[in-house]
Design an enzyme around this catalytic site. Structure first.
Site, mmCIF file in Angstrom:
data_model
loop_
_atom_site.group_PDB
_atom_site.id
_atom_site.type_symbol
_atom_site.label_atom_id
_atom_site.label_comp_id
_atom_site.label_asym_id
_atom_site.label_seq_id
_atom_site.Cartn_x
_atom_site.Cartn_y
_atom_site.Cartn_z
ATOM 1 N N HIS A 45 0.965 -1.160 -0.092
ATOM 2 C CA HIS A 45 0.081 -0.101 -0.016
ATOM 3 C C HIS A 45 0.817 1.300 -0.076
ATOM 4 C CE1 HIS A 45 -3.925 -2.236 1.834
ATOM 5 N NE2 HIS A 45 -3.662 -2.188 0.248
ATOM 6 N N ASP A 86 1.185 4.012 1.145
ATOM 7 C CA ASP A 86 1.667 5.042 2.226
ATOM 8 C C ASP A 86 2.919 4.303 2.949
ATOM 9 O OD1 ASP A 86 -0.601 3.206 2.832
ATOM 10 O OD2 ASP A 86 -0.650 4.135 4.827
ATOM 11 N N HIS A 87 3.108 3.028 2.661
ATOM 12 C CA HIS A 87 4.206 2.201 3.185
ATOM 13 C C HIS A 87 5.351 2.254 2.314
ATOM 14 C CE1 HIS A 87 1.965 1.150 6.682
ATOM 15 N NE2 HIS A 87 1.132 1.427 6.097
ATOM 16 N N ASP A 137 -0.005 -2.486 9.130
ATOM 17 C CA ASP A 137 -1.345 -2.348 8.902
ATOM 18 C C ASP A 137 -1.933 -3.932 9.351
ATOM 19 O OD1 ASP A 137 -0.398 0.008 8.208
ATOM 20 O OD2 ASP A 137 -2.165 0.079 6.163
ATOM 21 N N HIS A 197 -4.307 -8.289 6.864
ATOM 22 C CA HIS A 197 -4.638 -6.953 6.033
ATOM 23 C C HIS A 197 -5.129 -7.449 4.952
ATOM 24 C CE1 HIS A 197 -4.523 -2.650 5.812
ATOM 25 N NE2 HIS A 197 -3.576 -2.578 4.908
ATOM 26 N N HIS A 216 -0.213 5.313 12.886
ATOM 27 C CA HIS A 216 -1.157 4.858 11.567
ATOM 28 C C HIS A 216 -2.325 5.557 11.576
ATOM 29 C CE1 HIS A 216 -2.619 2.680 8.198
ATOM 30 N NE2 HIS A 216 -1.596 2.768 7.677
#
Length: 327
Positions: free
Chosen positions: A87, A89-90, A234, A164, A292
């Site tokens: 994802h 944002d990582h 996550d 996740h 997060h």
């Protein structure tokens, strides 16, 4: 293609500790704490962990290199980068960081750990921009199972399978059992490095004829406590991780939402403050960091209070937070 971009299975590197070393650096710096998008001065997820001479960049959200510069973290000291999942944002900050290392003249090898498709993402962007690295990147593919991905004489790093929407792994950083500590003031005037090594291994000292010279207990102290850090990226609430992270010294667990958004957390495979705190409690963790955070929350104090209602020793993993477990 990326010049010098190669695949590797888990590699184990060993190095000799300093003879009289009794305490190791084990320090975590939070670089980013936001989920999905930057908000209220919070950056997407990224952390920097130092364990002695190893520097681990844990996830690399957009803007990570700006945060490294802001907090005066030397980029070229990083020798391992671990990416939990794909994802954006990582990992959206990764290509830029690798390119900056190249522009800075890096020559040391770098070890990168991540999902299989991560290599495709990087090679595609470098091919389009005609970027050629002058240093070697060793790419280690992470499988969605528990496995040791790095080991040396001081520590191990293992993956933590999480729950996740896509394959996602956390990471457990564990010191090995430390060696005994030397009583410097009790040492004889003449003692060799070989004898020091034997003492740290808990052995008595004998002369060449087998005559006892010194009892180990007279010259050493018990080992200091080994330290551990679990990074749970996550994930929905997921009790199967408890056995692996039991008694961890420091636990980072995402807490994207307050408990009032439990239904949304479940739908998006994320956790609430209560979820994170309950995992910390059941794991008998010493300290909990939550991060997060959803962009819907400007004030993070209510999230902290919710988590502390279940697990009192909780702290916000906000930008600039530094925790030294060796203290």
């Amino acid at each position: 293609m990326i010049a010098c971009f190669v695949y590797r299975q888990s590699s184990f590197v060993f190095s000799e500790q300093l003879l009289f070393s009794t305490a190791l650096a084990f320090t975590l710096k939070i670089l980013g704490s936001s989920s999905a998008t930057p908000a209220f001065g919070r950056y997407p997820t990224s952390q920097l962990l130092q364990v002695e001479q190893d520097y681990f960049l844990i996830d690399c959200g957009e803007g990570t290199q700006f945060q490294l510069l802001k907090y005066q973290c030397k980029i070229n000291r990083i020798n391992h980068i671990v990416i939990s999942h794909l994802h954006g944002d990582h990992f959206y900050g990764l290509v830029g960081l690798l390119a900056t290392m190249n522009l800075n003249g890096r020559t040391e090898d770098l070890h990168l750990y991540g999902p299989p498709l991560l290599s495709d993402v990087i090679t595609s962007q470098f091919r389009c921009s005609e970027t050629w690295l002058i240093y070697t990147v060793h790419f280690h593919v992470l499988d969605p199972v528990q496995q040791v991905i790095y080991e040396n004489d001081v520590m191990t790093v293992s993956t933590i399978p999480l729950n996740h929407g896509i394959p996602c792994t956390g990471f457990l950083f564990q010191e090995k059992t430390r060696k005994r500590r030397i009583k410097k003031e009790a040492l004889p005037e003449y003692i060799s490095p070989h004898q020091i090594k034997r003492l740290k291994e808990g052995k008595d000292l004998f002369d060449e004829n087998g005559t006892l010279l010194h009892h180990n207990s007279d010259l050493t102290l018990s080992p200091r406590k080994s330290l551990s850090y679990a990074y749970c990226s996550d994930t929905a609430y997921y009790e199967p991780i408890l056995e692996q992270i039991h008694n961890v010294d420091l636990l980072y667990h995402e807490a994207t939402f307050m408990n009032s958004e439990a239904e949304r957390a479940l739908k998006t495979h994320h956790s609430t403050t209560h979820d994170a705190a309950q995992i910390a409690k059941l794991a008998n963790a010493d300290k909990l960091l939550i991060g997060h955070f959803s962009a819907r929350y400007k004030d993070l104090l209510p999230l902290l209070e919710e988590a502390r209602s279940i697990f009192p020793n909780t702290q916000l993993a906000t930008e600039g937070t530094t925790i030294s477990l060796a203290d």
